[in-house]
Design a protein around this motif. Structure first.
Motif, PDB file in Angstrom:
ATOM      1  N   VAL A   1       0.955  -1.137   0.083  1.00  0.00           N
ATOM      2  CA  VAL A   1       0.119   0.054  -0.197  1.00  0.00           C
ATOM      3  C   VAL A   1       0.774   1.226  -0.083  1.00  0.00           C
ATOM      4  N   PHE A   2       1.882   1.232   0.819  1.00  0.00           N
ATOM      5  CA  PHE A   2       2.792   2.369   0.931  1.00  0.00           C
ATOM      6  C   PHE A   2       3.435   2.725  -0.122  1.00  0.00           C
ATOM      7  N   ALA A   3       4.195   1.459  -1.024  1.00  0.00           N
ATOM      8  CA  ALA A   3       4.736   1.715  -1.933  1.00  0.00           C
ATOM      9  C   ALA A   3       3.875   2.025  -2.954  1.00  0.00           C
ATOM     10  N   LEU A   4       2.700   1.617  -3.309  1.00  0.00           N
ATOM     11  CA  LEU A   4       1.667   2.370  -4.158  1.00  0.00           C
ATOM     12  C   LEU A   4       1.519   3.843  -4.463  1.00  0.00           C
ATOM     13  N   VAL A   5       1.425   4.315  -2.945  1.00  0.00           N
ATOM     14  CA  VAL A   5       1.140   5.658  -2.652  1.00  0.00           C
ATOM     15  C   VAL A   5       2.529   6.384  -3.075  1.00  0.00           C
ATOM     16  N   ALA A   6       3.467   5.834  -2.511  1.00  0.00           N
ATOM     17  CA  ALA A   6       4.625   6.611  -2.943  1.00  0.00           C
ATOM     18  C   ALA A   6       5.128   6.744  -4.531  1.00  0.00           C
ATOM     19  N   ASN A   7       4.830   5.719  -5.207  1.00  0.00           N
ATOM     20  CA  ASN A   7       4.957   5.751  -6.497  1.00  0.00           C
ATOM     21  C   ASN A   7       4.168   6.380  -7.508  1.00  0.00           C
ATOM     22  N   GLY A   8       2.697   6.737  -6.854  1.00  0.00           N
ATOM     23  CA  GLY A   8       1.866   7.461  -7.410  1.00  0.00           C
ATOM     24  C   GLY A   8       1.954   8.924  -7.190  1.00  0.00           C
ATOM     25  N   LEU A   9       2.871   9.341  -5.987  1.00  0.00           N
ATOM     26  CA  LEU A   9       3.407  10.783  -5.706  1.00  0.00           C
ATOM     27  C   LEU A   9       4.659  11.059  -6.287  1.00  0.00           C
ATOM     28  N   VAL A  10       5.668  10.223  -6.055  1.00  0.00           N
ATOM     29  CA  VAL A  10       7.005  10.460  -6.749  1.00  0.00           C
ATOM     30  C   VAL A  10       7.583   9.832  -7.603  1.00  0.00           C
ATOM     31  N   GLY A  11       6.976   8.858  -8.139  1.00  0.00           N
ATOM     32  CA  GLY A  11       7.407   7.897  -9.210  1.00  0.00           C
ATOM     33  C   GLY A  11       6.677   7.826 -10.315  1.00  0.00           C
ATOM     34  N   THR A  12       5.849   9.125 -10.929  1.00  0.00           N
ATOM     35  CA  THR A  12       5.119   9.049 -12.078  1.00  0.00           C
ATOM     36  C   THR A  12       5.872   9.021 -13.308  1.00  0.00           C
ATOM     37  N   ARG A  13       7.345   9.858 -13.086  1.00  0.00           N
ATOM     38  CA  ARG A  13       8.111   9.821 -14.201  1.00  0.00           C
ATOM     39  C   ARG A  13       9.003   8.592 -14.581  1.00  0.00           C
ATOM     40  N   ARG A  14       8.900   7.388 -13.656  1.00  0.00           N
ATOM     41  CA  ARG A  14       9.406   6.060 -13.867  1.00  0.00           C
ATOM     42  C   ARG A  14       8.358   5.206 -14.310  1.00  0.00           C
ATOM     43  N   CYS A  15       7.086   5.308 -13.918  1.00  0.00           N
ATOM     44  CA  CYS A  15       5.926   4.329 -14.084  1.00  0.00           C
ATOM     45  C   CYS A  15       4.700   5.303 -14.156  1.00  0.00           C
ATOM     46  N   THR A  16       3.865   5.565 -15.049  1.00  0.00           N
ATOM     47  CA  THR A  16       2.718   6.178 -15.228  1.00  0.00           C
ATOM     48  C   THR A  16       1.686   5.849 -14.129  1.00  0.00           C
ATOM     49  N   ASP A  17       1.585   4.401 -14.384  1.00  0.00           N
ATOM     50  CA  ASP A  17       0.527   3.857 -13.670  1.00  0.00           C
ATOM     51  C   ASP A  17       0.701   2.424 -12.707  1.00  0.00           C
ATOM     52  N   PRO A  18       1.155   2.805 -11.472  1.00  0.00           N
ATOM     53  CA  PRO A  18       1.725   1.831 -10.773  1.00  0.00           C
ATOM     54  C   PRO A  18       0.684   0.640 -10.327  1.00  0.00           C
ATOM     55  N   THR A  19      -0.607   0.900 -10.466  1.00  0.00           N
ATOM     56  CA  THR A  19      -1.578   0.140 -10.169  1.00  0.00           C
ATOM     57  C   THR A  19      -1.584  -1.187 -11.185  1.00  0.00           C
ATOM     58  N   GLN A  20      -1.063  -1.093 -12.018  1.00  0.00           N
ATOM     59  CA  GLN A  20      -0.847  -2.185 -13.295  1.00  0.00           C
ATOM     60  C   GLN A  20       0.044  -3.134 -12.645  1.00  0.00           C
ATOM     61  N   LEU A  21       0.890  -2.901 -11.759  1.00  0.00           N
ATOM     62  CA  LEU A  21       1.908  -3.644 -11.164  1.00  0.00           C
ATOM     63  C   LEU A  21       1.653  -4.564  -9.899  1.00  0.00           C
ATOM     64  N   LEU A  22       0.358  -4.244  -9.462  1.00  0.00           N
ATOM     65  CA  LEU A  22       0.068  -4.798  -7.976  1.00  0.00           C
ATOM     66  C   LEU A  22       0.126  -6.037  -7.899  1.00  0.00           C
ATOM     67  N   SER A  23       0.175  -6.736  -6.720  1.00  0.00           N
ATOM     68  CA  SER A  23       0.180  -8.165  -6.785  1.00  0.00           C
ATOM     69  C   SER A  23      -1.486  -8.584  -6.945  1.00  0.00           C
ATOM     70  N   ALA A  24      -1.612  -9.900  -7.179  1.00  0.00           N
ATOM     71  CA  ALA A  24      -3.177 -10.344  -7.459  1.00  0.00           C
ATOM     72  C   ALA A  24      -4.009 -10.062  -6.270  1.00  0.00           C
ATOM     73  N   GLU A  25      -3.428 -10.230  -4.988  1.00  0.00           N
ATOM     74  CA  GLU A  25      -4.185 -10.112  -3.811  1.00  0.00           C
ATOM     75  C   GLU A  25      -4.422  -8.522  -3.652  1.00  0.00           C
ATOM     76  N   ALA A  26      -3.472  -7.699  -3.855  1.00  0.00           N
ATOM     77  CA  ALA A  26      -3.641  -6.188  -3.814  1.00  0.00           C
ATOM     78  C   ALA A  26      -4.434  -5.731  -4.533  1.00  0.00           C
ATOM     79  N   HIS A  27      -4.372  -6.117  -5.838  1.00  0.00           N
ATOM     80  CA  HIS A  27      -5.357  -5.922  -7.162  1.00  0.00           C
ATOM     81  C   HIS A  27      -6.797  -6.178  -6.709  1.00  0.00           C
TER      82      HIS A  27
END
Length: 485
Positions: free
Chosen positions: A295-321
Motif C-alpha cells: 500500500v505504501f509503495a503504491l502511494v509513494a509511486n503515485g506521488l513521486v514515481g510517475t516519471r518512472r511508471c505512469t500507472d503503478p496500479t498495473q503492477l500490483l500483486s493479485a491479492e492487492a489488485h
C-alpha cells in the motif's frame, strides 16, 4: 468511593466537582498558563469555581495522590478559526467545512500574546505618566516663587517614587470560553463579552493577523530558514502557530520570487506529506496488515514515481489488485485525494498539476517527508525517480561495494553484473520489498533546551556566512548543551 471525580465534570457539565483542595493545588498551574478563575454551572444551576476546563477531570487515587485526566482542553479555543472555518454558514468560501471543532490555541501563543500585551501596557503607562509629569511640571513652573521670596530655601527635597508603583495589569484566559460549558456572565444580555472571553478572542485575532504574517515574513526574508519539515514545524510551534495555518503561510509567500520559492515549496510539501498520511491511514483500514508495505509503495509511486511508471496500479500483486481501494488508486485519483485533504485540513487550494510543477525534481525531499509522517522504514538504497543510465548504476554499485575502477575478479564482476541487472529491471521507484517496517509514532514530553537550539541555528548561519571559527564554536556549545540536557 475513593477513586471518584472530585474536580471538573465527567458528563459534559450535568454534574460538576470543585474540590477545594484540588482548586488550591491548581492555582500555581493556572498562573503559569495565564488561566483565570471562572464560574461554571451544572444542569441544576448550581455554580462552581474552576481554574481549568470542566472537561479536565481531577480524581483522588487509592494511593492518596491526586491525578488530572483528559488534558486535551488545557488551552482555550481558537475562536476566530472556529467561527470562520468550522461552521456550515461561511460567506465567500469554496473550501469544505473543517473536519472537527477541537481547534485550540497553543500555550506558546498565549505566552507570546501575554508578553506582547504587557509590553504594550507598560509603554502606554509610561507615555501617560510622562504626559502627566510634563503637565505637572508646567503647573509647578507657573507657581514657582520669585527669587528672594520666603520658602525657596526651606523647600524639602522630594522622596524618589517607584516608577511603576501604580501600574496595574491583568490578562487572564478561560479554557471554557466559546464552548458548550455554561458559564456565569457568558450569556448576559449585553453585547460586551466577559473579560476572559474577550482575551481569548483577542489572542485568536493576534494569531491570525500578527503571528502568522510575521512568521511568513521571517521565511520570505530568510530571517529563519528551516531545511526540513521537522524544522519548519518546530519553528511554527515555538511561535504558537498550529499546523492548520500552513495554508495561510503558503498563501502569504509569493511564488514568483526565486529566493522564496524553495521555502514555499517546503511549506507546501509539509501539507502534501501530512495529507498523504491521512490517505495511507484510510487505505490501511481497508487492507490486511501484510499488504501495508505494498500500500505504501503504491502511494509513494503515485506521488513521486510517475516519471518512472505512469500507472503503478498495473503492477500490483493479485491479492492487492483484488482490493477495490488499491485497484482504483491511479496517480490522478491519488493527486485529487491529496488536493481534497489539503483543502480540508489546511485551507489551501493546491494546483491540479502539483505533481508535475512542484514534485518533479524534488521527489527525494517529498519521499523522505511522507515516509517520516507515516512512520515507514525503507531499505537503504539509491532510488531512481526516472529510468537511469546503466553507466550511472554501475558507478553506484561499485561505490556501494567499495570497489574502485581497477581490475575486478570474476566473482566481483558477476556480483556487479547481477546488481546492475536488478537495478535496471526495476519498474517502480519504491517496490513492496523496499518497505521494511512501520514504526509507531509517539508523542512525549521531551526535555530540551532552547539555548541549544538557538546556538545551533546561530552556528549554522555563521558557517553559511563564512565565519568558520565562530560557527564551529557555536556548534560545539550547542552540542555540549544538548549532552547536558
Amino acid at each position: 468511593d475513593t477513586t471518584q471525580i472530585v474536580y471538573g465534570s465527567v458528563d459534559n457539565g450535568v454534574t460538576v466537582g470543585a474540590d477545594a483542595e484540588f482548586h488550591q493545588l491548581l492555582a500555581p498551574v493556572a498562573k503559569a498558563l495565564h488561566f483565570g478563575e471562572h464560574v461554571v454551572a451544572d444542569a441544576e444551576g448550581a455554580e462552581f469555581s474552576l481554574y481549568t476546563s470542566s472537561d479536565v477531570k481531577g480524581l483522588t487515587g487509592t494511593d492518596g495522590r491526586k491525578y488530572m485526566l483528559d488534558l486535551y482542553r488545557m488551552s482555550p479555543v481558537d475562536v476566530g478559526f472556529l467561527e470562520a472555518e468550522c461552521t456550515e454558514a461561511r460567506e465567500g468560501s469554496s473550501l469544505p467545512v473543517y473536519p472537527h471543532k477541537l481547534v485550540l490555541l497553543r500555550p506558546e501563543l498565549l505566552d507570546i500574546f501575554w508578553e506582547t500585551s504587557v509590553r504594550k501596557a507598560v509603554q502606554e503607562y509610561a507615555a501617560e505618566k510622562a504626559k502627566r509629569s510634563e503637565e505637572a511640571g508646567k503647573g509647578e513652573d507657573a507657581k514657582k516663587p520669585e527669587e528672594g521670596e520666603p520658602g525657596t530655601e526651606t523647600a524639602e527635597a522630594k522622596k524618589p517614587e517607584d516608577a511603576m508603583a501604580d501600574f496595574d495589569f491583568s490578562l487572564e484566559f478561560t479554557p471554557d470560553a466559546f464552548t458548550h460549558i455554561q458559564q456565569k456572565g457568558s450569556e448576559s444580555g449585553g453585547s460586551a463579552e466577559p473579560p476572559m472571553h474577550a482575551a481569548v478572542r483577542s489572542a485568536s485575532k493576534f494569531l491570525r493577523e500578527v503571528g502568522v504574517p510575521a512568521f511568513a515574513h521571517e521565511l520570505a526574508s530568510y530571517t529563519t530558514s528551516p531545511l526540513s519539515g521537522a524544522a519548519l514545524v518546530t519553528g511554527m510551534h515555538q511561535r504558537g502557530i498550529n499546523m492548520r495555518y500552513l495554508g495561510q503561510i503558503a498563501a502569504l509567500l509569493p511564488g514568483d520570487i526565486e529566493i522564496v520559492r524553495n521555502v514555499r515549496r517546503l511549506v507546501i510539501f509539509e501539507m502534501i506529506s501530512r495529507a498523504t498520511k491521512h490517505v495511507v491511514r484510510r487505505l490501511f483500514r481497508a487492507t490486511p496488515a501484510h499488504l501495508h508495505g505494498e500500500v505504501f509503495a503504491l502511494v509513494a509511486n503515485g506521488l513521486v514515481g510517475t516519471r518512472r511508471c505512469t500507472d503503478p496500479t498495473q503492477l500490483l500483486s493479485a491479492e492487492a489488485h483484488a482490493v477495490r481501494e488499491l485497484r482504483e488508486l491511479t496517480p490522478r485519483v491519488l493527486a485529487e485525494e491529496i488536493r481534497a485533504q489539503v483543502a480540508l485540513r489546511f485551507r489551501f487550494d493546491l494546483a491540479a498539476d502539483f505533481v508535475e510543477t512542484l514534485v518533479g525534481g524534488s521527489e527525494r525531499i517529498l519521499l523522505r517527508e511522507a515516509t517520516l509522517k507515516v512512520g515507514a522504514q525503507l531499505a537503504l538504497r539509491q532510488y531512481h525517480f526516472e529510468k537511469p543510465q546503466e553507466s550511472a548504476v554501475q558507478a553506484e554499485v561499485l561505490a556501494s561495494l567499495g570497489l574502485g575502477h581497477g581490475k575486478l575478479t570474476k566473482v566481483a564482476k558477476r556480483q556487479v553484473r547481477e546488481l546492475i541487472d536488478a537495478a535496471m529491471a526495476r519498474q517502480l521507484v519504491v517496490e513492496a520489498d523496499d518497505v521494511l517496517n512501520f514504526v509507531a509514532k509517539t508523542k512525549v514530553s521531551t526535555h530540551n533546551s532552547s539555548f541549544a537550539d538557538e546556538a545551533f541555528e546561530a552556528g549554522r548561519m555563521s558557517l553559511e556566512q563564512g565565519q568558520r571559527t565562530l560557527g564551529l564554536e557555536l556548534l560545539l556549545e550547542s552540542l555540549a548543551l544538548h549532552e547536558q540536557t
